[in-house]
Motif scaffolding. Sequence first.
Motif, PDB file in Angstrom:
ATOM      1  N   TYR A 159       0.844  -1.190   0.000  1.00  0.00           N
ATOM      2  CA  TYR A 159       0.000   0.000   0.000  1.00  0.00           C
ATOM      3  C   TYR A 159       0.881   1.243   0.000  1.00  0.00           C
ATOM      4  O   TYR A 159       1.775   1.375   0.837  1.00  0.00           O
ATOM      5  N   PHE A 160       0.621   2.144  -0.951  1.00  0.00           N
ATOM      6  CA  PHE A 160       1.358   3.395  -1.066  1.00  0.00           C
ATOM      7  C   PHE A 160       0.399   4.557  -0.835  1.00  0.00           C
ATOM      8  O   PHE A 160      -0.699   4.569  -1.387  1.00  0.00           O
ATOM      9  N   THR A 161       0.828   5.515  -0.039  1.00  0.00           N
ATOM     10  CA  THR A 161       0.106   6.774   0.109  1.00  0.00           C
ATOM     11  C   THR A 161       1.122   7.885  -0.092  1.00  0.00           C
ATOM     12  O   THR A 161       2.181   7.872   0.528  1.00  0.00           O
ATOM     13  N   GLN A 162       0.802   8.834  -0.978  1.00  0.00           N
ATOM     14  CA  GLN A 162       1.627  10.027  -1.115  1.00  0.00           C
ATOM     15  C   GLN A 162       0.739  11.239  -0.915  1.00  0.00           C
ATOM     16  O   GLN A 162      -0.281  11.393  -1.584  1.00  0.00           O
ATOM     17  N   VAL A 163       1.126  12.090   0.053  1.00  0.00           N
ATOM     18  CA  VAL A 163       0.424  13.339   0.281  1.00  0.00           C
ATOM     19  C   VAL A 163       1.298  14.483  -0.213  1.00  0.00           C
ATOM     20  O   VAL A 163       2.531  14.420  -0.146  1.00  0.00           O
ATOM     21  N   PHE A 164       0.648  15.500  -0.746  1.00  0.00           N
ATOM     22  CA  PHE A 164       1.314  16.672  -1.295  1.00  0.00           C
ATOM     23  C   PHE A 164       0.720  17.917  -0.642  1.00  0.00           C
ATOM     24  O   PHE A 164      -0.497  17.965  -0.434  1.00  0.00           O
ATOM     25  N   THR A 165       1.540  18.922  -0.368  1.00  0.00           N
ATOM     26  CA  THR A 165       1.011  20.187   0.133  1.00  0.00           C
ATOM     27  C   THR A 165       1.822  21.358  -0.391  1.00  0.00           C
ATOM     28  O   THR A 165       2.943  21.204  -0.872  1.00  0.00           O
ATOM     29  N   ARG A 166       1.206  22.486  -0.274  1.00  0.00           N
ATOM     30  CA  ARG A 166       1.905  23.767  -0.329  1.00  0.00           C
ATOM     31  C   ARG A 166       1.544  24.413   0.997  1.00  0.00           C
ATOM     32  O   ARG A 166       0.355  24.608   1.284  1.00  0.00           O
ATOM     33  N   PRO A 167       2.538  24.721   1.833  1.00  0.00           N
ATOM     34  CA  PRO A 167       2.232  25.265   3.162  1.00  0.00           C
ATOM     35  C   PRO A 167       1.406  26.539   3.094  1.00  0.00           C
ATOM     36  O   PRO A 167       1.473  27.296   2.131  1.00  0.00           O
TER      37      PRO A 167
END
Length: 199
Positions: A159-167
């Motif tokens: 299982y892969f989870t990738q989260v992305f953000t811009r602060p």
Amino acid sequence: MRFLLLVTAAACTGGSATVDGGGGGGSGNLPDADPAVVALEDEAFALILAERTAGSVGGLVHDDALRAVARAHSEDMVARSFFAHVNPDNEDPFDRMAAAGISFSTAGENIAWNLGYSDPAGTAVTGWMNSAGHRANILNGSFTHSGMGVAVAPDGGVYFTQVFTRPLGTLVLAGWLVAGDGVVAGDDEATSSWHARGQ
């Protein structure tokens, strides 16, 4: 027999004039993990960076706080036998980031599950890149920080989870993102795009 499932999520909120320290750096409380899990996370993250370089998109900070959130979601999917952005407690990716004290002006999440592949990280990233919604998250230049989290099930499923953000407090130029709740069917049964509310 081999299996691959993929799902993506994205959210956009208005910017803020103040800069928030949560989730903006690489210093979260990242618990120790099996070295094989860390190697898969690092391999998948490196493949994502290569795709962003090939697409002339800026790099990403591999943020420990985001990595911890991503890994915890992968581990939860294994522990409670589900595969979705919304967990059995009805918490979405943005709820999980908020619970970890991570603020953002824009955020997204890709998840993948595969079983029976000799290169699980490469398979997940290739699957994401072959899906419009996942590819959009990966090549979204407004994202500056990310975390990759992996968990391996007893049956060998990865299982892969990738989260992305811009602060929070940074300029957002992500016109393709859709605010509001809803589910959009993907190109096939194994892929869907999910646009969720922002913070």
